[in-house]
Design an enzyme around this catalytic site. Structure first.
Site, PDB file in Angstrom:
ATOM      1  N   LYS A   1       0.829  -1.215   0.000  1.00 33.12           N
ATOM      2  CA  LYS A   1       0.000   0.000   0.000  1.00 33.12           C
ATOM      3  C   LYS A   1       0.859   1.258   0.000  1.00 33.12           C
ATOM      4  O   LYS A   1       0.516   2.247  -0.646  1.00 33.12           O
ATOM      5  CB  LYS A   1      -0.937   0.008   1.211  1.00 33.12           C
ATOM      6  CG  LYS A   1      -2.072  -0.975   1.058  1.00 33.12           C
ATOM      7  CD  LYS A   1      -3.059  -0.856   2.201  1.00 33.12           C
ATOM      8  CE  LYS A   1      -4.130  -1.938   2.074  1.00 33.12           C
ATOM      9  NZ  LYS A   1      -4.992  -1.996   3.241  1.00 33.12           N
TER      10      LYS A   1
ATOM     11  N   LYS B   1      -5.708 -10.324  -5.200  1.00 28.55           N
ATOM     12  CA  LYS B   1      -6.868 -10.534  -4.328  1.00 28.55           C
ATOM     13  C   LYS B   1      -8.047  -9.665  -4.777  1.00 28.55           C
ATOM     14  O   LYS B   1      -7.846  -8.528  -5.202  1.00 28.55           O
ATOM     15  CB  LYS B   1      -6.452 -10.145  -2.901  1.00 28.55           C
ATOM     16  CG  LYS B   1      -7.492 -10.388  -1.844  1.00 28.55           C
ATOM     17  CD  LYS B   1      -7.050  -9.821  -0.518  1.00 28.55           C
ATOM     18  CE  LYS B   1      -7.218  -8.317  -0.458  1.00 28.55           C
ATOM     19  NZ  LYS B   1      -7.152  -7.751   0.900  1.00 28.55           N
TER      20      LYS B   1
ATOM     21  N   LYS C   1     -11.890  -4.690  -1.767  1.00 30.85           N
ATOM     22  CA  LYS C   1     -12.910  -3.638  -1.817  1.00 30.85           C
ATOM     23  C   LYS C   1     -12.314  -2.261  -2.052  1.00 30.85           C
ATOM     24  O   LYS C   1     -12.917  -1.418  -2.669  1.00 30.85           O
ATOM     25  CB  LYS C   1     -13.784  -3.643  -0.566  1.00 30.85           C
ATOM     26  CG  LYS C   1     -13.061  -3.442   0.769  1.00 30.85           C
ATOM     27  CD  LYS C   1     -14.063  -3.289   1.905  1.00 30.85           C
ATOM     28  CE  LYS C   1     -13.767  -4.138   3.116  1.00 30.85           C
ATOM     29  NZ  LYS C   1     -12.438  -3.992   3.714  1.00 30.85           N
TER      30      LYS C   1
HETATM   31  P1  TYM Z   1     -10.703  -6.446   5.467  1.00 33.78           P
HETATM   32  O1  TYM Z   1     -11.700  -5.420   5.833  1.00 33.78           O
HETATM   33  O2  TYM Z   1      -9.791  -6.177   4.315  1.00 33.78           O
HETATM   34  O3  TYM Z   1     -11.432  -7.815   5.177  1.00 33.78           O
HETATM   35  C1  TYM Z   1     -12.364  -8.390   6.085  1.00 33.78           C
HETATM   36  C2  TYM Z   1     -12.232  -9.900   6.043  1.00 33.78           C
HETATM   37  O4  TYM Z   1     -12.453 -10.376   4.719  1.00 33.78           O
HETATM   38  C3  TYM Z   1     -11.361 -11.193   4.312  1.00 33.78           C
HETATM   39  N1  TYM Z   1     -11.122 -10.978   2.876  1.00 33.78           N
HETATM   40  C4  TYM Z   1     -11.047 -11.973   1.980  1.00 33.78           C
HETATM   41  N2  TYM Z   1     -11.141 -13.294   2.092  1.00 33.78           N
HETATM   42  C5  TYM Z   1     -11.021 -14.028   0.970  1.00 33.78           C
HETATM   43  N3  TYM Z   1     -10.806 -13.485  -0.263  1.00 33.78           N
HETATM   44  C6  TYM Z   1     -10.694 -12.148  -0.422  1.00 33.78           C
HETATM   45  N4  TYM Z   1     -10.512 -11.622  -1.636  1.00 33.78           N
HETATM   46  C7  TYM Z   1     -10.820 -11.328   0.729  1.00 33.78           C
HETATM   47  N5  TYM Z   1     -10.763  -9.976   0.928  1.00 33.78           N
HETATM   48  C8  TYM Z   1     -10.945  -9.791   2.255  1.00 33.78           C
HETATM   49  C9  TYM Z   1     -10.172 -10.696   5.128  1.00 33.78           C
HETATM   50  O5  TYM Z   1      -9.180 -11.690   5.224  1.00 33.78           O
HETATM   51  C10 TYM Z   1     -10.829 -10.377   6.436  1.00 33.78           C
HETATM   52  O6  TYM Z   1     -10.942 -11.541   7.234  1.00 33.78           O
HETATM   53  N6  TYM Z   1      -7.096  -5.910   8.873  1.00 33.78           N
HETATM   54  C11 TYM Z   1      -8.401  -6.474   8.611  1.00 33.78           C
HETATM   55  C12 TYM Z   1      -9.480  -5.940   9.521  1.00 33.78           C
HETATM   56  C13 TYM Z   1      -9.203  -6.122  10.975  1.00 33.78           C
HETATM   57  C14 TYM Z   1      -9.276  -7.332  11.701  1.00 33.78           C
HETATM   58  C15 TYM Z   1      -8.951  -6.962  13.053  1.00 33.78           C
HETATM   59  C16 TYM Z   1      -9.530  -8.652  11.368  1.00 33.78           C
HETATM   60  C17 TYM Z   1      -8.871  -5.124  11.839  1.00 33.78           C
HETATM   61  N7  TYM Z   1      -8.725  -5.638  13.087  1.00 33.78           N
HETATM   62  C18 TYM Z   1      -8.913  -7.921  14.046  1.00 33.78           C
HETATM   63  C19 TYM Z   1      -9.498  -9.598  12.379  1.00 33.78           C
HETATM   64  C20 TYM Z   1      -9.179  -9.242  13.691  1.00 33.78           C
HETATM   65  C21 TYM Z   1      -8.793  -6.112   7.201  1.00 33.78           C
HETATM   66  O7  TYM Z   1      -8.258  -5.238   6.605  1.00 33.78           O
HETATM   67  O8  TYM Z   1      -9.849  -6.851   6.748  1.00 33.78           O
END
Ligand code: TYM
Length: 332
Positions: free
Chosen positions: A112, A197, A200
């Site tokens: 990023k 990947k 969003k």
């Molecule tokens: P985020 O918001 O990018 O995504 C939320 C969840 O969706 C999963 N995910 C995917 N799984 C499969 N294929 C994909 N293309 C895909 N895109 C997203 C992510 O793995 C995630 O589980 N850092 C985290 C948010 C976060 C978090 C936490 C998660 C902040 N604090 C504490 C767990 C525990 C994030 O950016 O997720």
């Protein structure tokens, strides 16, 4: 009972990747098998260029979609991260536990930061420290399991390292958590670029299926998915990443294995058509329920209020313990 914690950040509209990689399992498995806390992690949305009104809108939409996906506020705790001060309080202590070098090695930070610099944007310091806040999210609740997609593995590893290091230095305070993943679709790829990947914040359309896309948009995106040269429907992520991605999506929708499905198809066209219909059917009930919830924001607000109160009550004593352990004088 096992405690699980997971989160989703409101940086864009939720995608099929979010749903298959994480959200669906929270609703189908984690809220029954564990004491589950699920958070719309809005502080994380401030680590990149953002529009305040949009973050607010997306936070409410994410919460509604979580409920529409089947999270039951009677069974699990759904809340907004910024409503619970303990996340930011603990994050600072963990910044005092983490090392600069290990933060700079985080893959998502490197990617990023490189992207931002390429377009002349400055990189917010919070982008570097983001995984520490994520560790605080998890550790504040004595979490055992973190149900996430594969892209979060490195962050959960860091969380484990920080928990162990803190406990060794200051005495046992934190549970050391572990990541869990779905059997298939733990990494759904962009339909136009199956080596990246489905994300969003990045994707602006053609390769990303959003949970609120209408049926025609879903069909169009899936039918136009990039497949590989050749005709064989084989499940091989290395040599056939586009086809393997479609097989995983279909497998996740119909609860089968991608290998078994591969044997059933003789052409890419038939595979795409069935995948498109399976995704449309998967999203139909979710979209219907979301429309109902969007018309009742007071209900969603109340769920979030109750969720934050419970989350606060759980996190406060644990974070207070960490404050004392690290050497801060308790307020009298
Ligand atoms: P985020 O918001 O990018 O995504 C939320 C969840 O969706 C999963 N995910 C995917 N799984 C499969 N294929 C994909 N293309 C895909 N895109 C997203 C992510 O793995 C995630 O589980 N850092 C985290 C948010 C976060 C978090 C936490 C998660 C902040 N604090 C504490 C767990 C525990 C994030 O950016 O997720």
């Amino acid at each position: 009972m096992t405690r699980s914690f997971s989160g989703i950040k409101p940086t864009g509209h939720l995608t099929l990747g979010n749903y298959l990689g994480a959200v669906r399992r929270w609703a189908d498995v984690d809220q029954y098998a564990s004491d589950a806390l699920i958070s719309v992690v809005d502080l994380h949305a401030l680590t990149v260029e953002h529009d305040p009104a949009r973050v607010r809108r997306l936070s409410r939409q994410a919460a509604s979609l979580l409920l529409a996906a089947g999270l039951d506020p009677q069974r699990c705790t759904v809340f907004v991260q910024s409503h619970v001060d303990e996340h930011a309080r603990l994050s600072y202590l963990l910044e005092c536990t983490a090392a600069d070098g290990e933060m700079r090695r985080m893959i998502q930070y490197k990617e990023k930061a490189a992207r931002a610099q390429a377009v002349g944007e400055s990189v917010r310091l919070s982008l570097l420290t983001y995984p520490v806040l994520m560790a605080a999210d998890i550790l504040a609740y004595g979490t055992d399991e973190v149900p996430v997609g594969h892209d979060q593995v490195q962050h959960v590893e860091l969380t484990r390292d920080l928990a162990v290091r803190f406990n060794q230095r200051y005495g046992h305070v934190f549970t050391v958590p572990k990541a869990t993943h779905p059997r298939v679709a733990a990494r759904v790829m962009d339909l136009q670029d199956p080596t990246s990947k489905m994300g969003k914040s990045l994707g602006n359309g053609p390769g990303v299926v959003f949970l609120l896309d209408d049926a025609d948009a879903v069909r169009r995106k899936v039918m136009r998915a990039v497949t590989d040269s050749g005709q064989d429907v084989a499940y091989d992520r290395e040599s056939h990443p586009g086809v393997a991605n479609l097989l995983e999506v279909l497998a996740a929708c119909v609860h089968e294995s991608p290998q078994v499905l591969a044997d059933r198809y003789a052409s890419y066209g038939a595979l795409k058509k069935d995948t498109a219909e399976a995704v449309v059917e998967l999203l139909r009930p979710l979209q219907k329920r979301h429309a109902e919830l969007a018309a009742d924001p007071a209900y969603v607000d109340e769920v979030l209020r109750v969720g934050a109160a419970r989350a606060r009550a759980l996190a406060r004593p644990l974070v207070d313990r960490a404050y004392r352990a690290i050497g801060l004088l308790p307020a009298s």
